[in-house]
Design a protein around this motif. Structure first.
Motif, PDB file in Angstrom:
ATOM      1  N   GLY A 100       0.783  -1.226   0.000  1.00  0.00           N
ATOM      2  CA  GLY A 100       0.000   0.000   0.000  1.00  0.00           C
ATOM      3  C   GLY A 100       0.813   1.274   0.000  1.00  0.00           C
ATOM      4  O   GLY A 100       0.263   2.360   0.216  1.00  0.00           O
ATOM      5  N   ASN A 101       2.120   1.180  -0.243  1.00  0.00           N
ATOM      6  CA  ASN A 101       2.927   2.388  -0.405  1.00  0.00           C
ATOM      7  C   ASN A 101       2.618   2.993  -1.769  1.00  0.00           C
ATOM      8  O   ASN A 101       2.730   2.311  -2.788  1.00  0.00           O
ATOM      9  N   VAL A 102       2.218   4.266  -1.785  1.00  0.00           N
ATOM     10  CA  VAL A 102       1.629   4.872  -2.990  1.00  0.00           C
ATOM     11  C   VAL A 102       2.470   6.028  -3.520  1.00  0.00           C
ATOM     12  O   VAL A 102       2.983   6.852  -2.752  1.00  0.00           O
ATOM     13  N   ILE A 103       2.561   6.081  -4.855  1.00  0.00           N
ATOM     14  CA  ILE A 103       3.161   7.220  -5.557  1.00  0.00           C
ATOM     15  C   ILE A 103       2.081   7.851  -6.427  1.00  0.00           C
ATOM     16  O   ILE A 103       1.335   7.155  -7.115  1.00  0.00           O
ATOM     17  N   TYR A 104       2.001   9.186  -6.392  1.00  0.00           N
ATOM     18  CA  TYR A 104       1.074   9.922  -7.252  1.00  0.00           C
ATOM     19  C   TYR A 104       1.844  10.515  -8.424  1.00  0.00           C
ATOM     20  O   TYR A 104       3.048  10.758  -8.329  1.00  0.00           O
ATOM     21  N   ARG A 105       1.139  10.772  -9.505  1.00  0.00           N
ATOM     22  CA  ARG A 105       1.788  11.289 -10.706  1.00  0.00           C
ATOM     23  C   ARG A 105       1.495  12.767 -10.882  1.00  0.00           C
ATOM     24  O   ARG A 105       0.345  13.169 -11.095  1.00  0.00           O
ATOM     25  N   HIS A 106       2.554  13.581 -10.774  1.00  0.00           N
ATOM     26  CA  HIS A 106       2.475  15.017 -11.037  1.00  0.00           C
ATOM     27  C   HIS A 106       1.330  15.669 -10.251  1.00  0.00           C
ATOM     28  O   HIS A 106       1.161  15.419  -9.071  1.00  0.00           O
ATOM     29  N   THR A 107       0.491  16.492 -10.929  1.00  0.00           N
ATOM     30  CA  THR A 107      -0.543  17.253 -10.221  1.00  0.00           C
ATOM     31  C   THR A 107      -1.694  16.381  -9.725  1.00  0.00           C
ATOM     32  O   THR A 107      -2.550  16.863  -8.977  1.00  0.00           O
ATOM     33  N   ALA A 108      -1.732  15.106 -10.118  1.00  0.00           N
ATOM     34  CA  ALA A 108      -2.761  14.206  -9.590  1.00  0.00           C
ATOM     35  C   ALA A 108      -2.546  13.922  -8.108  1.00  0.00           C
ATOM     36  O   ALA A 108      -3.384  13.287  -7.469  1.00  0.00           O
ATOM     37  N   GLN A 109      -1.435  14.407  -7.568  1.00  0.00           N
ATOM     38  CA  GLN A 109      -1.207  14.254  -6.129  1.00  0.00           C
ATOM     39  C   GLN A 109      -2.250  15.060  -5.352  1.00  0.00           C
ATOM     40  O   GLN A 109      -2.865  14.551  -4.428  1.00  0.00           O
ATOM     41  N   ASN A 110      -2.434  16.319  -5.704  1.00  0.00           N
ATOM     42  CA  ASN A 110      -3.393  17.267  -5.124  1.00  0.00           C
ATOM     43  C   ASN A 110      -3.891  16.885  -3.725  1.00  0.00           C
ATOM     44  O   ASN A 110      -3.109  16.797  -2.792  1.00  0.00           O
ATOM     45  N   PHE A 111      -5.190  16.651  -3.550  1.00  0.00           N
ATOM     46  CA  PHE A 111      -5.749  16.363  -2.228  1.00  0.00           C
ATOM     47  C   PHE A 111      -5.557  14.913  -1.793  1.00  0.00           C
ATOM     48  O   PHE A 111      -5.872  14.562  -0.652  1.00  0.00           O
ATOM     49  N   ASN A 112      -5.090  14.049  -2.664  1.00  0.00           N
ATOM     50  CA  ASN A 112      -5.080  12.617  -2.369  1.00  0.00           C
ATOM     51  C   ASN A 112      -4.289  12.232  -1.117  1.00  0.00           C
ATOM     52  O   ASN A 112      -4.778  11.450  -0.297  1.00  0.00           O
ATOM     53  N   PRO A 113      -3.066  12.734  -0.912  1.00  0.00           N
ATOM     54  CA  PRO A 113      -2.333  12.329   0.298  1.00  0.00           C
ATOM     55  C   PRO A 113      -3.032  12.759   1.589  1.00  0.00           C
ATOM     56  O   PRO A 113      -2.985  12.039   2.591  1.00  0.00           O
ATOM     57  N   LEU A 114      -3.676  13.929   1.574  1.00  0.00           N
ATOM     58  CA  LEU A 114      -4.379  14.416   2.756  1.00  0.00           C
ATOM     59  C   LEU A 114      -5.597  13.557   3.048  1.00  0.00           C
ATOM     60  O   LEU A 114      -5.869  13.185   4.196  1.00  0.00           O
ATOM     61  N   VAL A 115      -6.342  13.233   1.991  1.00  0.00           N
ATOM     62  CA  VAL A 115      -7.512  12.378   2.127  1.00  0.00           C
ATOM     63  C   VAL A 115      -7.110  11.002   2.660  1.00  0.00           C
ATOM     64  O   VAL A 115      -7.775  10.434   3.542  1.00  0.00           O
ATOM     65  N   ALA A 116      -6.002  10.465   2.141  1.00  0.00           N
ATOM     66  CA  ALA A 116      -5.557   9.133   2.558  1.00  0.00           C
ATOM     67  C   ALA A 116      -5.295   9.056   4.053  1.00  0.00           C
ATOM     68  O   ALA A 116      -5.522   8.011   4.683  1.00  0.00           O
ATOM     69  N   MET A 117      -4.833  10.140   4.644  1.00  0.00           N
ATOM     70  CA  MET A 117      -4.512  10.151   6.068  1.00  0.00           C
ATOM     71  C   MET A 117      -5.752  10.218   6.954  1.00  0.00           C
ATOM     72  O   MET A 117      -5.710   9.800   8.109  1.00  0.00           O
ATOM     73  N   ALA A 118      -6.842  10.777   6.422  1.00  0.00           N
ATOM     74  CA  ALA A 118      -7.963  11.175   7.276  1.00  0.00           C
ATOM     75  C   ALA A 118      -9.134  10.204   7.263  1.00  0.00           C
ATOM     76  O   ALA A 118     -10.181  10.499   7.843  1.00  0.00           O
ATOM     77  N   GLY A 119      -9.003   9.059   6.615  1.00  0.00           N
ATOM     78  CA  GLY A 119     -10.099   8.105   6.571  1.00  0.00           C
ATOM     79  C   GLY A 119      -9.938   6.983   7.588  1.00  0.00           C
ATOM     80  O   GLY A 119      -8.823   6.511   7.842  1.00  0.00           O
ATOM     81  N   ARG A 120     -11.053   6.538   8.164  1.00  0.00           N
ATOM     82  CA  ARG A 120     -11.005   5.367   9.043  1.00  0.00           C
ATOM     83  C   ARG A 120     -10.655   4.132   8.222  1.00  0.00           C
ATOM     84  O   ARG A 120      -9.881   3.281   8.659  1.00  0.00           O
ATOM     85  N   ILE A 121     -11.236   4.027   7.028  1.00  0.00           N
ATOM     86  CA  ILE A 121     -10.864   3.000   6.059  1.00  0.00           C
ATOM     87  C   ILE A 121     -10.436   3.710   4.789  1.00  0.00           C
ATOM     88  O   ILE A 121     -11.231   4.424   4.169  1.00  0.00           O
ATOM     89  N   THR A 122      -9.185   3.556   4.398  1.00  0.00           N
ATOM     90  CA  THR A 122      -8.660   4.223   3.209  1.00  0.00           C
ATOM     91  C   THR A 122      -8.500   3.205   2.085  1.00  0.00           C
ATOM     92  O   THR A 122      -7.808   2.202   2.241  1.00  0.00           O
ATOM     93  N   VAL A 123      -9.171   3.501   0.969  1.00  0.00           N
ATOM     94  CA  VAL A 123      -9.154   2.622  -0.195  1.00  0.00           C
ATOM     95  C   VAL A 123      -8.450   3.363  -1.333  1.00  0.00           C
ATOM     96  O   VAL A 123      -8.831   4.483  -1.686  1.00  0.00           O
ATOM     97  N   VAL A 124      -7.445   2.736  -1.907  1.00  0.00           N
ATOM     98  CA  VAL A 124      -6.660   3.361  -2.971  1.00  0.00           C
ATOM     99  C   VAL A 124      -6.785   2.541  -4.253  1.00  0.00           C
ATOM    100  O   VAL A 124      -6.603   1.322  -4.233  1.00  0.00           O
ATOM    101  N   GLU A 125      -7.112   3.220  -5.348  1.00  0.00           N
ATOM    102  CA  GLU A 125      -7.056   2.561  -6.656  1.00  0.00           C
ATOM    103  C   GLU A 125      -5.908   3.170  -7.456  1.00  0.00           C
ATOM    104  O   GLU A 125      -5.677   4.377  -7.413  1.00  0.00           O
TER     105      GLU A 125
END
Length: 233
Positions: A166-191
């Protein structure tokens, strides 16, 4: 899914446990870096009464906009109505509850939620309707308002590459809010677009450590362009 291996086999499994009236955090900015397949799965599930936290609400017919069509969203916490006519229509009619939040404040609310910080003071919005009903205080002669952190039942994230852990890399500007959202969920689902074996990703390039990720799925993405401008001949 077993042990440190976060992979799941289907979108149904990825969103197991999502039910009516939950709070869902969603990464992305416009249509850049949105978890489009996870959003589509929510539509298929028919989950209703959701509070959705996202910078905006997709566009008509794509992204979070498809959840508005079926009236699955009860409340939006966002910073931008943007290009979505249905969002605007439901907001003005009172059908959809909307908490418009300054963009930087929204980002900090999510970061604070992920860090376990219940609230913080910010000067943004003081003296405007944003400050109505909120505690205010002066620091060094400047006025600030108290903003509460945001966390959610589910966090939906779009990444570029990830390993089994589950170690994640984002591509360029697609990073945006994603890392912040990932931290703040009780259950975090990444596609993600690609899943690789542990050890194939450079640790120095990891944006979201696997400790924040509960479920991981590889998908295929349309990556629709929000606005296209063509130069005349």
């Amino acid at each position: 899914m077993a042990g440190l291996d976060k992979r799941v086999a289907s979108y149904e499994e990825a969103l197991t446990g999502l039910s009516d009236d939950m709070t869902v955090l969603c990464g992305g900015f416009g249509l850049c870096g949105i978890p489009e397949n996870l959003i589509a799965q929510i539509r298929r599930m028919g989950t209703r009464g959701l509070t959705v936290v996202s910078n905006n609400c997709g566009v008509d017919g794509f992204g979070l906009g498809i959840l508005l069509e079926d009236r699955q969203i009860r409340k939006m916490i966002s910073s931008y109505v943007g290009e979505n006519a249905l969002f605007e229509q439901q907001l003005l009619s009172g059908e959809l509850e909307v908490d418009l939040t300054p963009q930087g404040t929204l980002a900090e609310k999510l970061r604070a939620g992920g860090a376990g910080i219940p609230a913080f003071y910010t000067a943004t919005g003081f003296g405007t309707p944003v400050a109505e009903g909120k505690e205010s205080r002066q620091f060094n002669g400047r006025d600030y308002i108290l903003e509460e952190a945001i966390s959610g039942d589910f966090a939906l994230v779009k990444g570029w590459k990830a390993d089994y852990y589950g170690n994640v890399i984002y591509r360029h500007t697609a990073q945006n809010f994603n890392p912040l959202v990932a931290m703040a969920g009780r259950i975090t689902v990444v596609e993600v677009e690609e899943i690789v074996a542990p050890g194939e990703l450079d640790p120095a390039h990891i944006h979201t450590p696997g400790i924040y990720v509960d479920r991981l799925i590889q998908g295929r993405f349309e990556k629709r362009i929000e606005k296209r401008t063509l130069k005349g001949a």
